[in-house]
Motif scaffolding. Structure first.
Motif, PDB file in Angstrom:
ATOM      1  N   ARG A   1       0.650  -1.219   0.032  1.00 39.29           N
ATOM      2  CA  ARG A   1       0.006  -0.014  -0.009  1.00 39.29           C
ATOM      3  C   ARG A   1       0.916   1.300  -0.026  1.00 39.29           C
ATOM      4  N   LYS A   2       2.086   1.319  -0.023  1.00 38.84           N
ATOM      5  CA  LYS A   2       3.047   2.199   0.210  1.00 38.84           C
ATOM      6  C   LYS A   2       3.343   2.769  -1.043  1.00 38.84           C
ATOM      7  N   ASP A   3       3.290   4.048  -1.378  1.00 43.43           N
ATOM      8  CA  ASP A   3       3.506   4.616  -2.569  1.00 43.43           C
ATOM      9  C   ASP A   3       5.296   4.989  -2.655  1.00 43.43           C
ATOM     10  N   ILE A   4       5.826   4.357  -3.730  1.00 40.88           N
ATOM     11  CA  ILE A   4       7.201   4.494  -3.828  1.00 40.88           C
ATOM     12  C   ILE A   4       7.453   5.135  -4.894  1.00 40.88           C
ATOM     13  N   GLU A   5       8.241   6.590  -4.853  1.00 38.31           N
ATOM     14  CA  GLU A   5       8.582   7.228  -5.842  1.00 38.31           C
ATOM     15  C   GLU A   5       9.864   7.095  -6.599  1.00 38.31           C
ATOM     16  N   VAL A   6       9.886   6.844  -7.964  1.00 37.44           N
ATOM     17  CA  VAL A   6      11.140   6.651  -8.707  1.00 37.44           C
ATOM     18  C   VAL A   6      11.402   7.690  -9.607  1.00 37.44           C
ATOM     19  N   ASN A   7      12.619   7.506 -10.101  1.00 39.29           N
ATOM     20  CA  ASN A   7      13.128   8.598 -11.004  1.00 39.29           C
ATOM     21  C   ASN A   7      13.726   7.814 -12.384  1.00 39.29           C
ATOM     22  N   VAL A   8      12.951   7.539 -13.096  1.00 40.63           N
ATOM     23  CA  VAL A   8      13.500   6.816 -14.378  1.00 40.63           C
ATOM     24  C   VAL A   8      13.313   7.494 -15.813  1.00 40.63           C
ATOM     25  N   ARG A   9      13.874   7.130 -16.846  1.00 41.32           N
ATOM     26  CA  ARG A   9      13.721   7.702 -18.265  1.00 41.32           C
ATOM     27  C   ARG A   9      13.354   6.629 -18.810  1.00 41.32           C
ATOM     28  N   ILE A  10      12.165   6.666 -19.794  1.00 35.64           N
ATOM     29  CA  ILE A  10      11.499   5.664 -20.396  1.00 35.64           C
ATOM     30  C   ILE A  10      11.981   5.408 -21.849  1.00 35.64           C
ATOM     31  N   ILE A  11      12.455   4.252 -22.116  1.00 39.32           N
ATOM     32  CA  ILE A  11      12.718   3.983 -23.604  1.00 39.32           C
ATOM     33  C   ILE A  11      11.783   2.540 -24.019  1.00 39.32           C
ATOM     34  N   ALA A  12      11.119   2.932 -25.078  1.00 38.79           N
ATOM     35  CA  ALA A  12      10.311   1.514 -25.212  1.00 38.79           C
ATOM     36  C   ALA A  12      10.825   1.109 -26.723  1.00 38.79           C
ATOM     37  N   ALA A  13      10.251  -0.186 -27.082  1.00 40.29           N
ATOM     38  CA  ALA A  13      10.772  -0.532 -28.342  1.00 40.29           C
ATOM     39  C   ALA A  13       9.753  -1.566 -28.778  1.00 40.29           C
ATOM     40  N   THR A  14       9.278  -1.617 -30.075  1.00 38.05           N
ATOM     41  CA  THR A  14       8.506  -2.440 -30.572  1.00 38.05           C
ATOM     42  C   THR A  14       8.636  -2.746 -32.276  1.00 38.05           C
ATOM     43  N   ASN A  15       8.089  -3.928 -32.495  1.00 39.04           N
ATOM     44  CA  ASN A  15       8.314  -4.401 -34.122  1.00 39.04           C
ATOM     45  C   ASN A  15       6.788  -4.471 -34.389  1.00 39.04           C
ATOM     46  N   VAL A  16       6.031  -4.140 -33.467  1.00 36.54           N
ATOM     47  CA  VAL A  16       4.503  -4.096 -33.885  1.00 36.54           C
ATOM     48  C   VAL A  16       4.136  -2.558 -34.299  1.00 36.54           C
ATOM     49  N   ASP A  17       3.353  -2.585 -35.365  1.00 34.13           N
ATOM     50  CA  ASP A  17       2.682  -1.374 -35.850  1.00 34.13           C
ATOM     51  C   ASP A  17       1.461  -0.649 -34.712  1.00 34.13           C
ATOM     52  N   LEU A  18       2.035   0.006 -34.130  1.00 33.58           N
ATOM     53  CA  LEU A  18       1.326   0.373 -32.728  1.00 33.58           C
ATOM     54  C   LEU A  18      -0.096   1.266 -33.084  1.00 33.58           C
ATOM     55  N   PRO A  19       0.261   2.091 -34.018  1.00 37.43           N
ATOM     56  CA  PRO A  19      -0.986   2.885 -34.655  1.00 37.43           C
ATOM     57  C   PRO A  19      -1.989   1.942 -35.037  1.00 37.43           C
ATOM     58  N   GLN A  20      -1.505   0.766 -35.860  1.00 36.04           N
ATOM     59  CA  GLN A  20      -2.689  -0.124 -36.382  1.00 36.04           C
ATOM     60  C   GLN A  20      -3.211  -0.776 -34.940  1.00 36.04           C
ATOM     61  N   ALA A  21      -2.430  -1.260 -33.963  1.00 34.23           N
ATOM     62  CA  ALA A  21      -2.748  -1.761 -32.841  1.00 34.23           C
ATOM     63  C   ALA A  21      -3.844  -1.121 -32.253  1.00 34.23           C
TER      64      ALA A  21
END
Length: 460
Positions: A275-295
């Motif tokens: 139940r405890k909120d944990i603050e994190v400090n991260v930079r997000i990089i994502a990758a995909t071979n899926v056509d996300l607009p089509q998804a």
């Protein structure tokens, strides 16, 4: 002063934006159609543009708006273009972002929301101007950075973008076919960023069972479920003060997409069973071979998560579209792997090079590296042959043709060059500009090749 170009044929909207944005201190410019917008774009060189897709004389469709968008993105000083669409034009909005637009906004215009989007666009421009980063190293015309090798325009553009975006914390979405080097790009961004002293934590969203994904991301408390005998931190916590790389993000189940979106908005997590909120400090990089607009269209991926992840979108071209990069990469792998494997191999035979440069590479760079590794192990001489690479004895290859195995290397290259030029012209229906861009060469070079190989009537 930051210049903002507003393109819209509706006088009421222009008036609304003129008075509503006057207090921001931006240098405002206005255009009513595509031709006027492009002229002003060249004169003013704005950092940000708002562009209505429905422009005269084709107000009822988006053809003029897209023409304007494409020309702006091809400019030597490309701006961040925010397209304005009607509520029923969601497909056009997604297509515009795929084309290269920074963001989109739907009518009716809410000035407060639009201000936020424009401010964010200017902020990113300022970050790039203040911290452009180191340029990619070049040797004999070959751009290379953090193991990424390329000479084609698409890869040079990718390397430039890596330098530009690494210094900021904006989320990045890397798209492309499997094996095109998405993880290598993510590593390069991290290693060039101020977070390089922190961890780079990778989560393969497609390789973890769905019932374990939430625990893998966020961790769990002792006793949270059967078998949870101790507290376990998740990948997000381990990435604190570093970078979190979400590989194969297109495979993420819908129920977890909601939780990832909430985490991205608040940068706060709760462990499973906690139940405890944990603050994190991260930079997000994502990758995909899926056509996300089509998804998104198919209801398999959340639109709001897509736009959270794709503030910057880097699309990696398939190896078959990278021309001479195939040979450069093969030689790069050969140099590196022969050292690691303690083999004395000096290069490739002409026949092997002919195979390498004519193959379609469905597995992209990963397949090329594996074939070179295999060849180094099996090679019986000082140079790698087609047999070593595993080509001969397996029938036709990806393009259904067999490369020339006789004659000089120069003759083989000339024959392949002519074939590739004719093939590109056929695919592009005789459009010289499109064909030259596909081949990674300039239009004058294309004309030289047409003359050199006696290729005529290419428009027929």
């Amino acid at each position: 002063m930051s210049s903002l170009l507003i393109v819209d044929d509706n006088k009421d909207i222009l008036t609304q934006l003129k008075w509503g944005l006057a207090s921001e201190g931006w240098d405002l410019h206005f255009a009513h159609d595509a031709d006027e917008a492009l002229r002003m774009y060249d004169e003013v060189a704005p950092k940000v543009v708002t562009l209505d897709l429905g422009l005269p004389p084709e107000e009822d469709n988006s053809s003029e708006g897209f023409r304007c968008l494409v020309e702006m993105l091809k400019s030597n000083h490309p701006a961040r273009v925010i397209v304005i669409t009607g509520n029923d034009e969601r497909e056009n909005a997604l297509k515009a972002v795929q084309t290269g637009a920074y963001d989109f906004f739907r009518k009716p215009i809410d000035l407060d929301e639009l201000r936020v989007i424009i401010r964010r666009a200017f902020h990113l421009c300022d970050i790039e101007a203040e911290q452009p980063g180191e340029e990619a190293e070049e040797s004999n015309g070959v751009a290379e950075s953090h193991g990424i090798v390329g000479t084609c325009p698409a890869m040079r553009s990718i390397l430039t973008m890596i330098d530009r975006v690494s210094s900021s914390d904006v989320p990045i979405l890397i798209s492309g076919e499997s094996g095109t080097g998405k993880e290598l790009v993510a590593k390069a961004v991290h290693e060039k960023s101020p977070r390089r002293g922190g961890p780079l934590v990778t989560v393969n969203c497609g390789a973890i069972p769905e019932n374990l994904l939430e625990s893998e991301f966020f961790g769990h408390e002792k006793g949270a479920f059967t078998g949870a005998s101790s507290l376990v931190r998740g990948k997000v916590e381990y990435a604190d003060k570093g970078t979190l790389f979400l590989d194969e993000i297109g495979e993420l189940p819908m129920n977890l997409q909601v939780k990832i979106l909430r985490f991205l908005q608040e940068m706060v997590i709760q462990r499973v069973g906690g139940r405890k909120d944990i603050e994190v400090n991260v930079r997000i990089i994502a990758a995909t071979n899926v056509d996300l607009p089509q998804a998104i269209e198919e209801g398999a991926f959340r639109e709001d998560l897509y736009y959270r992840l794709s503030v910057v979108n880097l699309h990696l071209p398939p190896l078959r579209d990278r021309g001479e990069d195939v040979r450069l990469l093969a030689e790069h792998f050969l140099r590196r792997l022969t050292g690691d494997m303690h083999r004395e191999i000096t290069g490739f035979t002409p026949e092997a090079l002919a195979y390498l440069t004519s193959y379609d590479w469905p597995g992209n760079i990963r397949e090329l590296e594996n074939k070179v590794r295999r060849a180094i192990v099996l090679a019986g001489g000082s140079r790698i042959t087609p047999e070593d690479l595993g080509f001969v004895g397996h029938g036709t290859r990806g393009n259904g043709e067999t490369p020339p195995l006789s004659g000089t290397l120069r003759e083989a290259r000339a024959g392949l060059e002519k074939k590739m030029v004719k093939s590109a012209l056929t695919r592009c229906q005789g459009n010289i500009l499109k064909a030259s861009e596909e081949l990674g060469i300039s239009r004058p070079t294309m004309y030289d090749l047409l003359k050199k190989h006696g290729i005529e009537n290419w428009g027929k």
